[in-house]
Design a protein around this motif. Structure first.
Motif, short mmCIF file in Angstrom:
data_model
loop_
_atom_site.label_atom_id
_atom_site.label_comp_id
_atom_site.label_asym_id
_atom_site.label_seq_id
_atom_site.Cartn_x
_atom_site.Cartn_y
_atom_site.Cartn_z
N VAL A 80 25.27 -19.65 -27.81
CA VAL A 80 25.08 -20.10 -29.38
C VAL A 80 25.13 -21.55 -29.58
N VAL A 81 24.24 -22.36 -30.04
CA VAL A 81 24.28 -23.67 -30.18
C VAL A 81 24.54 -23.89 -31.77
N VAL A 82 25.46 -24.44 -31.85
CA VAL A 82 26.00 -24.70 -33.33
C VAL A 82 25.73 -26.35 -33.51
N THR A 83 24.91 -26.66 -34.44
CA THR A 83 24.46 -28.07 -34.53
C THR A 83 25.63 -28.92 -34.92
N HIS A 84 26.51 -28.46 -35.64
CA HIS A 84 27.70 -29.51 -36.15
C HIS A 84 28.78 -28.43 -36.73
N GLY A 85 29.89 -28.77 -37.03
CA GLY A 85 31.00 -27.88 -37.26
C GLY A 85 31.15 -27.70 -38.94
N HIS A 86 30.07 -27.83 -39.71
CA HIS A 86 30.45 -27.43 -41.34
C HIS A 86 30.38 -26.03 -41.10
N SER A 87 30.94 -25.45 -42.30
CA SER A 87 31.31 -24.06 -42.27
C SER A 87 30.03 -23.13 -42.62
N ASP A 88 28.98 -23.62 -43.09
CA ASP A 88 27.82 -22.96 -43.22
C ASP A 88 26.93 -22.95 -41.99
N HIS A 89 27.36 -23.77 -40.91
CA HIS A 89 26.65 -23.52 -39.72
C HIS A 89 27.61 -22.93 -38.47
N ALA A 90 28.79 -22.72 -38.71
CA ALA A 90 29.56 -22.61 -37.52
C ALA A 90 30.54 -21.37 -37.91
N GLY A 91 30.08 -20.50 -39.12
CA GLY A 91 31.26 -19.56 -39.65
C GLY A 91 31.22 -18.25 -38.90
N LEU A 102 28.08 -23.96 -27.86
CA LEU A 102 28.11 -25.27 -28.00
C LEU A 102 28.46 -25.44 -29.47
N VAL A 103 29.41 -26.21 -29.56
CA VAL A 103 29.59 -26.31 -31.15
C VAL A 103 29.78 -28.05 -31.32
N GLY A 104 28.84 -28.80 -31.69
CA GLY A 104 28.75 -30.10 -31.60
C GLY A 104 28.56 -30.58 -30.15
N PHE A 105 29.73 -31.25 -29.92
CA PHE A 105 29.73 -31.82 -28.19
C PHE A 105 30.63 -31.10 -27.61
N ASP A 106 31.26 -29.82 -28.12
CA ASP A 106 32.25 -29.00 -27.42
C ASP A 106 31.55 -27.99 -26.87
N LEU A 107 31.47 -28.09 -25.41
CA LEU A 107 30.72 -26.73 -24.76
C LEU A 107 31.82 -25.97 -24.12
N SER A 108 31.79 -24.42 -24.22
CA SER A 108 32.70 -23.74 -23.76
C SER A 108 32.21 -22.26 -23.39
N ARG A 109 33.01 -21.53 -22.64
CA ARG A 109 32.47 -19.99 -22.29
C ARG A 109 33.93 -19.39 -21.83
N GLY A 110 33.68 -18.07 -22.03
CA GLY A 110 34.93 -17.26 -21.68
C GLY A 110 36.01 -17.58 -22.38
N GLN A 111 37.23 -17.51 -21.69
CA GLN A 111 38.44 -17.43 -22.16
C GLN A 111 38.82 -18.98 -22.46
N GLY A 112 38.06 -19.68 -23.21
CA GLY A 112 38.53 -21.12 -23.55
C GLY A 112 38.27 -22.15 -22.46
N LEU A 113 37.36 -21.73 -21.55
CA LEU A 113 36.98 -22.97 -20.54
C LEU A 113 35.92 -23.95 -20.94
N TYR A 114 36.38 -25.17 -21.08
CA TYR A 114 35.47 -26.30 -21.64
C TYR A 114 34.78 -27.06 -20.42
#
Length: 210
Positions: A80-91, A102-114
């Protein structure tokens, strides 16, 4: 450059197909409020199944059905690539607990592994080299990204979030930007690399170079 309407987008490619599951909108009201939701775009057909943006939380009951129209279940989504963190894109991120997020510049998977990457330094993130790439496109927000799909039948397609509100937004986008001069550069860079752009709040459009 200038823009040209494209209509609904369903782009088959040699490996991935792109489908705009829902066209975003932005409707200002007389009292100064605005009713809006972001576009949702699916890239699938190859080894990855990528959803770009998830809409607002009010879309949650409808999102599985939108995916199902292309034979995809939420658990099938690998990224899931969320272009930015506004609620109408990341809800609706919690519909995809198994996906790499990927939420903006935050890339994670699993149990909170960044995971480390170079987006904040200007380096692209290759999801599938030669096919799907995430590029930093700051301005609307500092940590804004866009998905670039290479080699489709329409050429390069950029799923641009709110770098572009819609195809005729020249009088609007600066008022919504955190850093207008930075965003102007991002707009120019996407327009230079892409034949088609999927904006955050309107129909896909062609880039016409003059």
């Amino acid at each position: 450059y200038r823009t040209a309407p494209l209509g609904s987008l369903s782009v088959p490619g040699p490996l991935y197909s792109l489908h705009v599951l829902r066209v975003g909108y932005s409707q200002p009201n007389p009292d100064g409020s605005c009713r809006a939701d972001g576009s949702l775009t699916l890239a699938h057909g190859g080894p990855l199944t990528v959803l770009v943006d998830t809409g607002g939380p009010w879309l949650r009951p409808h999102l599985p059905g939108l995916l199902a129209t292309h034979g995809v279940q939420p658990e099938d989504v690998t990224h899931v690539v969320v272009t930015h963190g506004h609620s109408d894109h990341a809800g609706n991120l919690n519909l995809f607990p198994r996906a790499t997020l990927l939420v903006g510049f935050d890339l994670s998977r699993g149990q909170g592994l960044y995971l480390p990457h170079g987006l904040a330094r200007g380096a692209p993130l290759e999801l599938h080299p030669g096919h799907l790439r995430v590029v930093p496109t700051p301005g609307h927000t500092r940590a804004h990204v866009s998905l670039v799909a290479l080699g489709t039948e329409l050429g390069t397609v950029a799923v641009a979030g709110d770098v572009f509100e819609h195809g005729e937004d020249e009088e609007e986008w600066e008022a919504l930007s955190e850093e207008p001069e930075v965003q102007r550069k991002s707009r120019e860079e996407l327009a230079a690399m892409a034949e088609v752009i999927v904006p955050g709040h309107g129909e896909p459009f062609r880039v016409v170079r003059e």
